[in-house]
Design a protein around this motif. Structure first.
Motif, PDB file in Angstrom:
ATOM      1  N   GLY A 239       0.782  -1.228   0.000  1.00 43.68           N
ATOM      2  CA  GLY A 239       0.000   0.000   0.000  1.00 43.68           C
ATOM      3  C   GLY A 239       0.816   1.280   0.000  1.00 43.68           C
ATOM      4  O   GLY A 239       0.242   2.374   0.111  1.00 43.68           O
ATOM      5  N   ILE A 240       2.127   1.177  -0.135  1.00 46.08           N
ATOM      6  CA  ILE A 240       2.976   2.363  -0.099  1.00 46.08           C
ATOM      7  C   ILE A 240       2.705   3.262  -1.312  1.00 46.08           C
ATOM      8  O   ILE A 240       2.466   4.467  -1.163  1.00 46.08           O
ATOM      9  N   ALA A 241       2.746   2.706  -2.516  1.00 48.96           N
ATOM     10  CA  ALA A 241       2.519   3.502  -3.728  1.00 48.96           C
ATOM     11  C   ALA A 241       1.113   4.104  -3.723  1.00 48.96           C
ATOM     12  O   ALA A 241       0.927   5.267  -4.086  1.00 48.96           O
ATOM     13  N   ARG A 242       0.146   3.333  -3.278  1.00 50.58           N
ATOM     14  CA  ARG A 242      -1.238   3.828  -3.189  1.00 50.58           C
ATOM     15  C   ARG A 242      -1.302   5.030  -2.242  1.00 50.58           C
ATOM     16  O   ARG A 242      -1.944   6.042  -2.537  1.00 50.58           O
ATOM     17  N   SER A 243      -0.615   4.951  -1.109  1.00 54.86           N
ATOM     18  CA  SER A 243      -0.590   6.062  -0.152  1.00 54.86           C
ATOM     19  C   SER A 243       0.102   7.288  -0.744  1.00 54.86           C
ATOM     20  O   SER A 243      -0.325   8.423  -0.513  1.00 54.86           O
ATOM     21  N   LEU A 244       1.161   7.058  -1.500  1.00 55.51           N
ATOM     22  CA  LEU A 244       1.854   8.178  -2.139  1.00 55.51           C
ATOM     23  C   LEU A 244       0.968   8.849  -3.195  1.00 55.51           C
ATOM     24  O   LEU A 244       0.961  10.077  -3.314  1.00 55.51           O
ATOM     25  N   ILE A 245       0.204   8.063  -3.939  1.00 57.76           N
ATOM     26  CA  ILE A 245      -0.723   8.640  -4.918  1.00 57.76           C
ATOM     27  C   ILE A 245      -1.777   9.473  -4.197  1.00 57.76           C
ATOM     28  O   ILE A 245      -2.102  10.585  -4.624  1.00 57.76           O
ATOM     29  N   LYS A 246      -2.312   8.973  -3.103  1.00 59.25           N
ATOM     30  CA  LYS A 246      -3.303   9.738  -2.332  1.00 59.25           C
ATOM     31  C   LYS A 246      -2.707  11.058  -1.856  1.00 59.25           C
ATOM     32  O   LYS A 246      -3.380  12.090  -1.846  1.00 59.25           O
ATOM     33  N   ASP A 247      -1.437  11.030  -1.463  1.00 57.63           N
ATOM     34  CA  ASP A 247      -0.766  12.248  -1.022  1.00 57.63           C
ATOM     35  C   ASP A 247      -0.665  13.251  -2.178  1.00 57.63           C
ATOM     36  O   ASP A 247      -0.943  14.436  -1.996  1.00 57.63           O
ATOM     37  N   VAL A 248      -0.285  12.794  -3.364  1.00 56.87           N
ATOM     38  CA  VAL A 248      -0.204  13.677  -4.536  1.00 56.87           C
ATOM     39  C   VAL A 248      -1.591  14.203  -4.874  1.00 56.87           C
ATOM     40  O   VAL A 248      -1.781  15.388  -5.172  1.00 56.87           O
ATOM     41  N   GLU A 249      -2.576  13.338  -4.788  1.00 58.05           N
ATOM     42  CA  GLU A 249      -3.956  13.680  -5.126  1.00 58.05           C
ATOM     43  C   GLU A 249      -4.493  14.809  -4.228  1.00 58.05           C
ATOM     44  O   GLU A 249      -5.294  15.637  -4.668  1.00 58.05           O
ATOM     45  N   ARG A 250      -4.022  14.872  -2.998  1.00 56.05           N
ATOM     46  CA  ARG A 250      -4.490  15.895  -2.049  1.00 56.05           C
ATOM     47  C   ARG A 250      -4.158  17.318  -2.501  1.00 56.05           C
ATOM     48  O   ARG A 250      -4.702  18.269  -1.967  1.00 56.05           O
ATOM     49  N   ARG A 251      -3.272  17.450  -3.469  1.00 53.09           N
ATOM     50  CA  ARG A 251      -2.940  18.787  -3.962  1.00 53.09           C
ATOM     51  C   ARG A 251      -4.065  19.360  -4.814  1.00 53.09           C
ATOM     52  O   ARG A 251      -4.048  20.535  -5.156  1.00 53.09           O
ATOM     53  N   GLY A 252      -5.052  18.530  -5.152  1.00 54.30           N
ATOM     54  CA  GLY A 252      -6.261  19.010  -5.803  1.00 54.30           C
ATOM     55  C   GLY A 252      -6.128  19.399  -7.262  1.00 54.30           C
ATOM     56  O   GLY A 252      -6.926  20.182  -7.766  1.00 54.30           O
ATOM     57  N   MET A 253      -5.119  18.861  -7.919  1.00 53.91           N
ATOM     58  CA  MET A 253      -4.929  19.137  -9.346  1.00 53.91           C
ATOM     59  C   MET A 253      -4.990  17.834 -10.131  1.00 53.91           C
ATOM     60  O   MET A 253      -4.734  16.766  -9.575  1.00 53.91           O
ATOM     61  N   ARG A 254      -5.311  17.937 -11.409  1.00 51.48           N
ATOM     62  CA  ARG A 254      -5.250  16.756 -12.273  1.00 51.48           C
ATOM     63  C   ARG A 254      -3.811  16.251 -12.257  1.00 51.48           C
ATOM     64  O   ARG A 254      -2.861  17.032 -12.240  1.00 51.48           O
ATOM     65  N   VAL A 255      -3.660  14.928 -12.232  1.00 50.71           N
ATOM     66  CA  VAL A 255      -2.345  14.299 -12.227  1.00 50.71           C
ATOM     67  C   VAL A 255      -2.220  13.508 -13.514  1.00 50.71           C
ATOM     68  O   VAL A 255      -3.132  12.761 -13.878  1.00 50.71           O
ATOM     69  N   GLU A 256      -1.093  13.664 -14.209  1.00 47.54           N
ATOM     70  CA  GLU A 256      -0.846  12.921 -15.436  1.00 47.54           C
ATOM     71  C   GLU A 256       0.464  12.153 -15.297  1.00 47.54           C
ATOM     72  O   GLU A 256       1.367  12.577 -14.578  1.00 47.54           O
ATOM     73  N   VAL A 257       0.536  11.023 -15.989  1.00 44.33           N
ATOM     74  CA  VAL A 257       1.735  10.189 -15.935  1.00 44.33           C
ATOM     75  C   VAL A 257       1.891   9.440 -17.254  1.00 44.33           C
ATOM     76  O   VAL A 257       0.906   9.082 -17.898  1.00 44.33           O
ATOM     77  N   THR A 258       3.132   9.247 -17.646  1.00 46.13           N
ATOM     78  CA  THR A 258       3.462   8.346 -18.740  1.00 46.13           C
ATOM     79  C   THR A 258       3.973   7.087 -18.069  1.00 46.13           C
ATOM     80  O   THR A 258       4.938   7.135 -17.308  1.00 46.13           O
TER      81      THR A 258
END
Length: 155
Positions: free
Chosen positions: A97-116
């Motif tokens: 669950g580490i990567a999932r938690s890190l994504i949630k942390d990035v998501e909290r910034r309230g902006m669309r997130v994009e990745v290749t």
């Protein structure tokens, strides 16, 4: 028996990366990259891609358990979204669950997130809410482009 168990979130701390973390970030980046199935041959041809870009330090957030950095994500602002440049977990801590938690942390910034994403990572990104939005032409060839609408933070 090396059974991996989920991590209890109360023991996980996510904080901004600091200069003292750089050697650990480089190590996690390299070991996690090599842990990807089929990666050894690819990186044998492109060893320069096994070096983490220190310029991402100001954008990096680290996952820490018992004082040890076990994963990190770096997302830099680009126009009106965040570009997720890195998402790596120490191989000893994968699937907890580490990567999932890190994504949630990035998501909290309230902006669309994009990745290749590499093909091996698409299923994970979809499992945390990303959707495929196209294909990017990279030095390594075509790669899926995904995005996450984080303007409404999920619980």
């Amino acid at each position: 028996m090396n059974e991996k168990k989920p991590l209890f979130s109360s023991t996980l701390v996510i904080r901004s990366a600091v200069v003292e973390d750089v050697d650990t970030l480089r190590d996690v980046f390299r070991r996690a990259s090599l842990a990807t199935e089929g990666a050894q041959a690819f990186f044998a041809d492109h060893p320069e891609w096994l070096v983490w870009d220190d310029a991402m330090l100001p954008f990096a957030r680290v996952a820490v358990v018992d004082g040890r950095v076990i994963g990190f994500a770096s997302a830099r602002p680009v126009d009106d979204f965040l570009e997720l440049e890195d998402l790596f977990t120490d191989p000893d801590w994968m699937r907890k669950g580490i990567a999932r938690s890190l994504i949630k942390d990035v998501e909290r910034r309230g902006m669309r997130v994009e990745v290749t994403a590499g093909p091996h990572a698409v299923a994970f990104y979809k499992s945390v809410g990303f959707v495929v939005s196209g294909i990017a032409n990279t030095q390594g060839g075509p790669a899926p482009r995904l995005q996450l609408d984080a303007t409404c933070v999920r619980p």
